[in-house]
Enzyme design. Structure first.
Site, PDB file in Angstrom:
ATOM      1  N   GLY A  47      37.328  36.581  34.358  1.00  0.00           N
ATOM      2  CA  GLY A  47      37.717  37.757  33.589  1.00  0.00           C
ATOM      3  C   GLY A  47      39.183  38.041  33.820  1.00  0.00           C
ATOM      4  N   GLN A  52      46.669  43.272  34.394  1.00  0.00           N
ATOM      5  CA  GLN A  52      46.951  42.125  35.277  1.00  0.00           C
ATOM      6  C   GLN A  52      48.042  41.223  34.717  1.00  0.00           C
ATOM      7  OE1 GLN A  52      42.583  40.988  35.776  1.00  0.00           O
ATOM      8  NE2 GLN A  52      43.451  40.422  37.746  1.00  0.00           N
ATOM      9  N   CYS A  91      39.660  38.493  43.017  1.00  0.00           N
ATOM     10  CA  CYS A  91      40.489  38.964  41.905  1.00  0.00           C
ATOM     11  C   CYS A  91      41.735  38.093  41.820  1.00  0.00           C
ATOM     12  CB  CYS A  91      40.887  40.426  42.140  1.00  0.00           C
ATOM     13  SG  CYS A  91      41.883  41.134  40.829  1.00  0.00           S
ATOM     14  N   LEU A  92      42.099  37.697  40.622  1.00  0.00           N
ATOM     15  CA  LEU A  92      43.285  36.849  40.458  1.00  0.00           C
ATOM     16  C   LEU A  92      44.556  37.563  40.916  1.00  0.00           C
ATOM     17  CD1 LEU A  92      42.432  35.227  36.992  1.00  0.00           C
ATOM     18  CD2 LEU A  92      42.318  34.142  39.235  1.00  0.00           C
ATOM     19  N   HIS A 133      34.237  45.201  37.054  1.00  0.00           N
ATOM     20  CA  HIS A 133      35.488  44.844  37.743  1.00  0.00           C
ATOM     21  C   HIS A 133      36.677  44.978  36.778  1.00  0.00           C
ATOM     22  CE1 HIS A 133      37.826  41.998  40.532  1.00  0.00           C
ATOM     23  NE2 HIS A 133      38.557  41.995  39.433  1.00  0.00           N
ATOM     24  N   GLU A 134      36.522  44.454  35.565  1.00  0.00           N
ATOM     25  CA  GLU A 134      37.618  44.533  34.570  1.00  0.00           C
ATOM     26  C   GLU A 134      37.841  45.972  34.120  1.00  0.00           C
ATOM     27  OE1 GLU A 134      39.218  42.011  34.697  1.00  0.00           O
ATOM     28  OE2 GLU A 134      37.667  40.612  35.312  1.00  0.00           O
ATOM     29  N   HIS A 137      39.972  47.806  36.442  1.00  0.00           N
ATOM     30  CA  HIS A 137      41.412  47.512  36.311  1.00  0.00           C
ATOM     31  C   HIS A 137      42.080  48.452  35.314  1.00  0.00           C
ATOM     32  CE1 HIS A 137      42.262  44.020  38.788  1.00  0.00           C
ATOM     33  NE2 HIS A 137      41.275  43.312  38.275  1.00  0.00           N
TER      34      HIS A 137
HETATM   35  O1  GNR Z   1      38.082  35.402  38.760  1.00  0.00           O
HETATM   36  C1  GNR Z   1      37.473  36.388  39.132  1.00  0.00           C
HETATM   37  N1  GNR Z   1      36.341  36.231  39.848  1.00  0.00           N
HETATM   38  C2  GNR Z   1      35.470  37.252  40.136  1.00  0.00           C
HETATM   39  C3  GNR Z   1      34.465  37.006  41.058  1.00  0.00           C
HETATM   40  C4  GNR Z   1      33.565  37.982  41.367  1.00  0.00           C
HETATM   41  C5  GNR Z   1      33.638  39.199  40.772  1.00  0.00           C
HETATM   42  C6  GNR Z   1      34.648  39.486  39.863  1.00  0.00           C
HETATM   43  C7  GNR Z   1      35.551  38.507  39.545  1.00  0.00           C
HETATM   44  S1  GNR Z   1      36.785  38.845  38.371  1.00  0.00           S
HETATM   45  C8  GNR Z   1      38.012  37.709  38.844  1.00  0.00           C
HETATM   46  C9  GNR Z   1      39.115  37.642  37.821  1.00  0.00           C
HETATM   47  C10 GNR Z   1      39.870  38.938  37.867  1.00  0.00           C
HETATM   48  O2  GNR Z   1      40.635  39.245  38.733  1.00  0.00           O
HETATM   49  N2  GNR Z   1      39.623  39.793  36.925  1.00  0.00           N
HETATM   50  O3  GNR Z   1      40.204  40.988  36.936  1.00  0.00           O
HETATM   51 NI    NI Z   2      40.544  41.459  39.015  1.00  0.00          NI
END
Ligand code: GNR
Ligand code: NI
Length: 159
Positions: A47, A52, A91-92, A133-134, A137
């Site tokens: 995601g 981001q 999270c990236l 999670h998104e 953000h």
């Molecule tokens: O790549 C991602 N892996 C992930 C793993 C477990 C729960 C949520 C995520 S989202 C993340 C990509 C990201 O940072 N999205 O905002």
């Molecule tokens: Ni993230």
């Protein structure tokens, strides 16, 4: 299409609240295309949210590798949640760190697609985790804020 730079954890941009999209312009379409490309570039991305890549708009993309494929959300709203699940998130924008986070087991989310049409989606499992999670953000919240017991795990970084 183009890859966009991913904003890192210490950047104050990640702590801002993103604004709704008022019109789906070619700029927003390009943003969606670039975000998908950027998410897929790093295999690990399931995601990516617009803040981001430094754009404070309420937009995110998700592809958890299930039947849904690539999903695009504009002005998303989580309208119902049910139950709980715990998942070890990354999270990236926060490379090398993981943490267990408790999320709803099921979410119902309403959003616009790139054609400006409203859709409602019900998600469970990793898709529900990723949507939450998104969506966080877009409100300046990082998964580390929600770490179970405040515990952050430091992963080995592979390059
Ligand atoms: O790549 C991602 N892996 C992930 C793993 C477990 C729960 C949520 C995520 S989202 C993340 C990509 C990201 O940072 N999205 O905002
Ligand atoms: Ni993230």
């Amino acid at each position: 299409m183009a890859l966009r730079n991913i904003v890192m954890e210490n950047d104050p941009l990640l702590r801002k609240t993103s604004r709704p999209v008022d019109e789906i312009t070619p700029r927003i379409i390009k943003l969606l295309d670039d975000m998908a490309e950027t998410m897929y570039y790093d295999n690990r991305g399931v995601g990516l949210a617009a803040p981001q890549v430094g754009v404070l708009r309420r937009v995110f993309v998700v592809d958890v590798g299930d039947d849904h494929g690539l999903l695009e959300f504009i002005n998303p709203e989580i309208i119902e949640t049910e139950g709980e699940q715990e998942y070890c998130e990354g999270c990236l924008s926060v490379p090398g760190k993981t943490a267990k986070v408790v999320r709803p087991a099921k979410v119902k989310i309403k959003a616009l697609n790139r054609d400006g049409e409203e859709f409602v989606l019900e998600a469970t499992d990793l898709l529900a985790v990723c949507i939450c999670h998104e969506n966080d953000h877009l409100n300046g919240i990082l998964f580390t804020d929600k770490a179970v017991n405040g515990e952050i795990f430091y992963a080995q970084e592979e390059d």
